[in-house]
Scaffold this motif. Structure first.
Motif, PDB file in Angstrom:
ATOM      1  N   GLY A   1       0.769  -1.201   0.086  1.00  0.00           N
ATOM      2  CA  GLY A   1      -0.080  -0.108  -0.094  1.00  0.00           C
ATOM      3  C   GLY A   1       0.773   1.180   0.093  1.00  0.00           C
ATOM      4  N   ARG A   2       1.833   1.179   0.729  1.00  0.00           N
ATOM      5  CA  ARG A   2       2.523   2.572   0.823  1.00  0.00           C
ATOM      6  C   ARG A   2       3.569   2.824  -0.180  1.00  0.00           C
ATOM      7  N   THR A   3       4.126   1.581  -0.697  1.00  0.00           N
ATOM      8  CA  THR A   3       5.221   1.899  -1.922  1.00  0.00           C
ATOM      9  C   THR A   3       4.416   2.233  -3.262  1.00  0.00           C
ATOM     10  N   THR A   4       3.125   1.544  -3.334  1.00  0.00           N
ATOM     11  CA  THR A   4       2.407   1.880  -4.439  1.00  0.00           C
ATOM     12  C   THR A   4       1.911   3.332  -4.615  1.00  0.00           C
ATOM     13  N   VAL A   5       1.584   3.916  -3.469  1.00  0.00           N
ATOM     14  CA  VAL A   5       1.109   5.387  -3.336  1.00  0.00           C
ATOM     15  C   VAL A   5       2.247   6.125  -3.688  1.00  0.00           C
ATOM     16  N   LEU A   6       3.614   5.781  -3.265  1.00  0.00           N
ATOM     17  CA  LEU A   6       4.714   6.443  -3.683  1.00  0.00           C
ATOM     18  C   LEU A   6       4.970   6.538  -5.359  1.00  0.00           C
ATOM     19  N   GLU A   7       4.884   5.317  -5.852  1.00  0.00           N
ATOM     20  CA  GLU A   7       4.981   4.970  -7.123  1.00  0.00           C
ATOM     21  C   GLU A   7       3.927   5.718  -8.019  1.00  0.00           C
TER      22      GLU A   7
ATOM     23  N   ALA B   1      -1.418   1.192 -12.869  1.00  0.00           N
ATOM     24  CA  ALA B   1      -0.982   0.324 -11.771  1.00  0.00           C
ATOM     25  C   ALA B   1      -1.899   0.394 -10.687  1.00  0.00           C
ATOM     26  N   ILE B   2      -2.239   1.682 -10.105  1.00  0.00           N
ATOM     27  CA  ILE B   2      -3.196   1.367  -8.586  1.00  0.00           C
ATOM     28  C   ILE B   2      -4.423   0.844  -8.997  1.00  0.00           C
ATOM     29  N   ILE B   3      -5.006   1.006 -10.302  1.00  0.00           N
ATOM     30  CA  ILE B   3      -6.119   0.425 -10.628  1.00  0.00           C
ATOM     31  C   ILE B   3      -5.966  -0.843 -10.898  1.00  0.00           C
TER      32      ILE B   3
ATOM     33  N   TRP C   1      -2.845   0.021 -16.746  1.00  0.00           N
ATOM     34  CA  TRP C   1      -3.565  -0.924 -15.979  1.00  0.00           C
ATOM     35  C   TRP C   1      -3.543  -2.203 -16.648  1.00  0.00           C
ATOM     36  N   ALA C   2      -3.539  -2.225 -17.991  1.00  0.00           N
ATOM     37  CA  ALA C   2      -3.345  -3.517 -18.594  1.00  0.00           C
ATOM     38  C   ALA C   2      -2.093  -4.288 -18.410  1.00  0.00           C
ATOM     39  N   GLY C   3      -1.037  -3.300 -18.548  1.00  0.00           N
ATOM     40  CA  GLY C   3       0.380  -3.913 -18.365  1.00  0.00           C
ATOM     41  C   GLY C   3       0.633  -4.197 -16.815  1.00  0.00           C
ATOM     42  N   ALA C   4       0.303  -3.536 -15.891  1.00  0.00           N
ATOM     43  CA  ALA C   4       0.295  -3.995 -14.345  1.00  0.00           C
ATOM     44  C   ALA C   4      -0.503  -5.227 -14.243  1.00  0.00           C
ATOM     45  N   THR C   5      -1.652  -5.420 -14.893  1.00  0.00           N
ATOM     46  CA  THR C   5      -2.575  -6.602 -14.494  1.00  0.00           C
ATOM     47  C   THR C   5      -1.592  -7.963 -15.195  1.00  0.00           C
TER      48      THR C   5
END
Length: 412
Positions: A148-154, A274-276, A326-330
């Motif tokens: 959660g924390r690192t994703t917000v940073l990214e 990526a968050i989505i 979104w698609a790439g992170a999925t």
């Protein structure tokens, strides 16, 4: 009372670890945005900008296998602390050279390679550090907090860095990165619980055997093998985008590499997607399964990349980049999750480090070098991005013609 004291000590150590990772990820994201902008300002060349991206990705290909084997056996805490200090020292040379008027593009490329080499070994140690710190019963909660924390940073930091490089010299920002490296090292050194694996290194032969075991498992499982190979093509496309995004913004969209806040939006789009993806993927895999999600997300990722390529306005490109992100992170997260689900516990570090080495360590520099070379030859960054998308299209086709993956995707 003893159990309570031990739990409190573990909580304090986990807080130190979590804060150290936040600092480390913050610095890494700032570098990822700053270094390409810095080199482009120095040279105005898409080729040199691509060289930085390749230098940042290449170390995983070169050192991923021995890093995973060593991290299963050495003192992870000492390893991570030493590597943080090494990264801080390497990054500090850039603002010092800039202040002296002696900074060159090759200097920046060497620093990018050195810092990412340290990251490979740090990342390998990190794979085993968290389970050793919190224990298996608290691992899910710990990973959730860390993610959660690192994703917000990214998500947030690329945009903020894009704003800062519009008004602050990029070389000066790397001095902040050096401070985050020192802070991370001091926090990790303060951890009292052992992060080490009890197996000592008794010879190079054991490390070679460990590497072979991880490679053998990765190749033996057909679905994992296919998703890993597809990951190479996906990383190549993303490497191409990262390599050309600054010249693409400048020459195609009219977004200058300095003084234009729209650059921040372009750097943030992939993170938004990526968050989505991180929010939607659990529901998708529960409903459709990992194999069907992979087969569905891959062509959507290709479509997103094509829309970025043909979008002529920065707002259109931003919207398309969010969809692509979104698609790439999925695709990426789904592949990693599936690999962890089927991998035996005793092979987790080696297999996951090897998988990342093959997918990201090979694909990212391949895409960056390809995009840079094609962009220079054609005189147009769009040609470089198109070359990366051709590689991605080959990955999509590979996934869809693999019988094991299509059988796994059929409803039970």
């Amino acid at each position: 009372m003893g159990d309570t004291d031990e739990r409190n000590a573990t909580d304090r150590d986990f807080t130190r670890y979590l804060n150290a990772r936040v600092l480390s990820v913050f610095g890494a994201v700032v570098s990822a945005v700053t270094l390409p902008v810095l080199v482009y300002r120095l040279t105005g060349s898409a080729g040199w900008t691509s060289a930085v991206t390749a230098a940042e990705a290449l170390p995983y290909l070169v050192f991923g296998l021995p890093a995973g084997a060593l991290a299963d056996r050495l003192d992870r805490q000492r390893m991570m602390v030493a590597l943080d200090f090494a990264v801080a020292g390497a990054l500090l040379t850039v603002p010092l050279a800039w202040l002296a008027g002696a900074l060159t593009a090759p200097h920046v490329v060497v620093v990018a390679f050195a810092t990412q080499t340290a990251f490979v070994f740090f990342d390998a140690a990190n794979f085993g550090a968290l389970p050793a710190l919190v224990g298996k019963d608290r691992l899910t909660d710990a990973y959730s907090r860390l993610w959660g924390r690192t994703t917000v940073l990214e998500l947030v930091v690329p945009g903020l860095t894009g704003l800062l490089v519009a008004v602050v010299a990029p070389a000066a920002l790397l001095a902040v990165n050096a401070l985050t490296g020192v802070g991370s090292a001091l926090l990790l050194r303060a951890i009292t619980r052992s992060l080490a694996n009890p197996r000592p290194v008794q010879g190079a032969g054991e490390l070679v055997a460990d590497v072979r075991e991880g490679l053998r498992f990765l190749w033996r499982e057909p679905v994992i093998r296919t998703l890993t190979l597809v990951g190479v093509t996906h990383s190549a496309a993303s490497g191409a985008w990262v390599a050309v995004v600054v010249p693409f913004a400048d020459r195609v969209l009219g977004v200058a590499p300095s003084g234009d806040v729209r650059l921040a939006a372009l750097f943030s789009c992939w993170g938004v997607g990526a968050i989505i993806a991180s929010r939607s993927l659990p529901r998708l895999t529960r409903r459709w399964g990992n194999a069907r999600v992979a087969l569905g997300a891959l062509p959507l990722s290709l479509l997103g990349g094509v829309l970025v390529l043909v979008g002529g306005h920065w707002l259109v490109v931003c919207a398309a980049a969010v969809c692509w992100g979104w698609a790439g992170a999925t695709v990426v997260i789904n592949g990693i999750t599936y690999r962890q689900q089927v991998c035996p516990e005793e092979l987790q570090s080696r297999v996951n480090t090897t998988g990342r080495m093959v997918a990201w360590g090979l694909g990212q520099p391949l895409g960056a070098v390809l995009a840079g070379g094609v962009s220079v030859a054609a005189g147009d960054p769009r040609a470089g991005l198109a070359a990366g998308l051709v590689v991605l299209a080959l990955g999509v086709a590979t996934a869809w013609v693999t019988p094991e993956l299509r059988r796994a995707a059929r409803p039970s």
